[in-house]
Motif scaffolding. Structure first.
Motif, short mmCIF file in Angstrom:
data_model
loop_
_atom_site.label_atom_id
_atom_site.label_comp_id
_atom_site.label_asym_id
_atom_site.label_seq_id
_atom_site.Cartn_x
_atom_site.Cartn_y
_atom_site.Cartn_z
N TYR A 180 -2.53 3.40 -2.45
CA TYR A 180 -2.70 2.71 -3.73
C TYR A 180 -2.00 1.36 -3.64
O TYR A 180 -0.86 1.28 -3.17
N TYR A 216 -0.11 -1.85 -5.00
CA TYR A 216 0.78 -2.28 -6.08
C TYR A 216 1.24 -3.71 -5.81
O TYR A 216 1.40 -4.11 -4.65
N ASP A 234 0.88 -1.18 0.00
CA ASP A 234 0.00 0.00 0.00
C ASP A 234 0.91 1.22 0.00
O ASP A 234 1.56 1.53 0.99
#
Length: 121
Positions: free
Chosen positions: A108, A110, A98
């Motif tokens: 976000y 990944y 995160d």
């Protein structure tokens, strides 16, 4: 460009050790939680280990006592030290993170591309 890049996989005999690394690159403000997952052929991806932003770790029962996860915030890198490896640890190992890019604190998710770990008997 933001990336998570795993490294350190390979072929090892049962009982051996490997250390996986997952490095985050790009314009990242900070990293919150990071996980290691693995996926063996024909099986679902499973959570192996997690580490919080504060360094608290959790492990799957199957790896407790054998795997140790750590993080170096200065390097935006996490590690998975794997000892006493077993053939059933054979899988592609992925890191998931995160990422936070600005002061909004929005995170976000990944994923890395994975690294192969093969343990021979």
């Amino acid at each position: 460009q933001v990336q998570l890049v795993e490294s350190g996989g390979g072929l090892v005999q049962a009982g051996g050790s490997l250390r996986l690394s997952c490095a985050a690159s790009g314009s990242i403000l900070s990293i919150n939680a990071i996980d290691w997952y693995r996926q063996a052929p024909g099986k679902q991806r499973e959570l192996v280990a997690s580490i919080s932003s504060g360094g608290k770790t959790n492990y799957a029962d199957s790896v407790k006592g054998r795997f140790t996860m750590s993080r170096d915030n200065a390097k935006n890198t996490v590690y998975l030290q794997m000892n006493s490896l077993k053939p059933e640890d054979t899988a592609v190992y992925y890191c998931r993170a995160d990422l936070i890019f600005d002061l909004s604190g929005r995170m976000y998710q990944y994923w890395g591309q994975g690294t192969q770990v093969t343990v021979s008997s």
